[in-house]
Scaffold this motif. Structure first.
Motif, short mmCIF file in Angstrom:
data_model
loop_
_atom_site.label_atom_id
_atom_site.label_comp_id
_atom_site.label_asym_id
_atom_site.label_seq_id
_atom_site.Cartn_x
_atom_site.Cartn_y
_atom_site.Cartn_z
N THR A 179 -1.22 60.17 -6.15
CA THR A 179 -0.01 59.50 -5.69
C THR A 179 0.74 60.46 -4.78
O THR A 179 0.86 61.65 -5.08
N ARG A 180 1.29 59.94 -3.69
CA ARG A 180 1.99 60.81 -2.74
C ARG A 180 3.36 61.17 -3.28
O ARG A 180 4.05 60.36 -3.88
N ILE A 181 3.75 62.40 -3.02
CA ILE A 181 5.10 62.87 -3.34
C ILE A 181 5.67 63.53 -2.10
O ILE A 181 4.94 64.20 -1.34
N THR A 182 6.95 63.32 -1.86
CA THR A 182 7.67 63.98 -0.77
C THR A 182 8.85 64.70 -1.39
O THR A 182 9.65 64.09 -2.08
N THR A 183 8.93 65.98 -1.17
CA THR A 183 10.03 66.78 -1.71
C THR A 183 10.97 67.16 -0.58
O THR A 183 10.58 67.12 0.59
N LEU B 288 14.32 78.89 -6.94
CA LEU B 288 13.06 78.23 -7.28
C LEU B 288 11.88 78.93 -6.61
O LEU B 288 10.87 79.22 -7.25
N ILE B 289 12.01 79.21 -5.33
CA ILE B 289 10.93 79.85 -4.58
C ILE B 289 10.72 81.28 -5.06
O ILE B 289 9.59 81.73 -5.27
N GLU C 28 6.47 76.50 1.19
CA GLU C 28 5.28 75.90 0.60
C GLU C 28 5.75 74.78 -0.34
O GLU C 28 6.91 74.72 -0.69
N SER C 29 4.84 73.91 -0.73
CA SER C 29 5.24 72.74 -1.52
C SER C 29 5.08 72.89 -3.02
O SER C 29 5.73 72.17 -3.77
N THR C 30 4.22 73.76 -3.49
CA THR C 30 3.94 73.82 -4.92
C THR C 30 5.19 73.96 -5.78
O THR C 30 5.36 73.21 -6.74
N PRO C 31 6.13 74.87 -5.47
CA PRO C 31 7.32 74.97 -6.32
C PRO C 31 8.14 73.69 -6.37
O PRO C 31 8.59 73.26 -7.43
N PHE D 151 5.13 74.29 10.32
CA PHE D 151 3.74 73.86 10.28
C PHE D 151 3.62 72.75 9.25
O PHE D 151 4.50 72.57 8.41
N HIS D 152 2.57 72.00 9.31
CA HIS D 152 2.35 70.88 8.40
C HIS D 152 1.20 71.23 7.47
O HIS D 152 0.20 71.82 7.89
N GLN D 153 1.35 70.85 6.23
CA GLN D 153 0.36 71.21 5.23
C GLN D 153 0.00 69.98 4.41
O GLN D 153 0.85 69.18 4.05
N VAL D 154 -1.28 69.84 4.11
CA VAL D 154 -1.79 68.81 3.22
C VAL D 154 -2.22 69.52 1.95
O VAL D 154 -2.91 70.54 2.02
N GLY D 155 -1.80 69.01 0.81
CA GLY D 155 -2.18 69.66 -0.43
C GLY D 155 -2.08 68.71 -1.61
O GLY D 155 -1.59 67.59 -1.50
N ALA D 156 -2.56 69.17 -2.74
CA ALA D 156 -2.56 68.36 -3.98
C ALA D 156 -2.30 69.26 -5.16
O ALA D 156 -2.67 70.42 -5.18
N GLU D 157 -1.66 68.68 -6.15
CA GLU D 157 -1.38 69.38 -7.40
C GLU D 157 -1.83 68.50 -8.54
O GLU D 157 -1.69 67.31 -8.51
#
Length: 173
Positions: A81-85, A93-94, A125-128, A167-173
């Motif tokens: 499922t897509r998430i946008t933060t 947090l970072i 980055e998106s992970t946090p 920059f743009h990043q594609v990722g999954a958690e």
């Protein structure tokens, strides 16, 4: 919406429609805007693009859109499922997730203090952020939760050829 905002929106809508029609006749968008909106628009005084950032348009935009569609299809096919933060996250947090002494924290973050005195960053980055959103909103969801993102990120390092601060990043958690 206030009345003057509505009037401005209607005016800009008609300027856009007229400018599209006129630019199609060969006047060009720059001349069309200067003709229709002559309030001291001097195109020679436009500020330059911020160093290390890029405009995405034309063939590169079509390629970028294609890559996002392929990634989206693959993730959805596999139950993600897509998430946008948010682009802005709290600096703590970072720092907590990557460590006080990491290069990201010490050299590469766009960080600043907002009007209320909070230390915030443009996410490097998106992970946090994804983990924060998961802990805040998704613990009650059926587990496991598979999330993916396609988002802009920001690093404040010296721009090099082929590398940008945004920059743009594609990722999954």
């Amino acid at each position: 919406m206030q009345m003057h905002d509505l009037g401005r929106a209607i005016f800009l809508y008609f300027v856009l429609i007229i400018s599209i029609n006129i630019s199609c006749l060969g006047f060009g968008l720059k001349n069309t805007i200067a003709y229709l909106y002559p309030l001291s628009l001097n195109f020679m005084e436009l500020p330059p693009r911020v160093r290390g950032m890029q405009d995405i348009f034309g063939e590169y935009q079509r390629y970028f859109t294609f890559l996002k569609k392929v990634a989206r299809h693959e993730f959805r096919t596999n139950g993600f499922t897509r998430i946008t933060t948010p682009i802005l996250e709290m600096k703590s947090l970072i720092v907590h997730s990557t460590g006080d002494s990491s290069d990201i924290v010490t050299k590469e973050m766009f960080d600043f203090t907002d009007k209320w005195g909070r230390e915030v960053v443009m996410k490097p980055e998106s992970t946090p952020g994804v983990m924060r959103a998961y802990l805040e909103h998704m613990l009650e969801e059926p587990q496991p939760v598979y999330l993916y993102y396609i988002e802009p990120h920001f690093r404040y390092d010296r721009p090099q050829k082929g590398r940008y601060r945004q920059f743009h990043q594609v990722g999954a958690e």
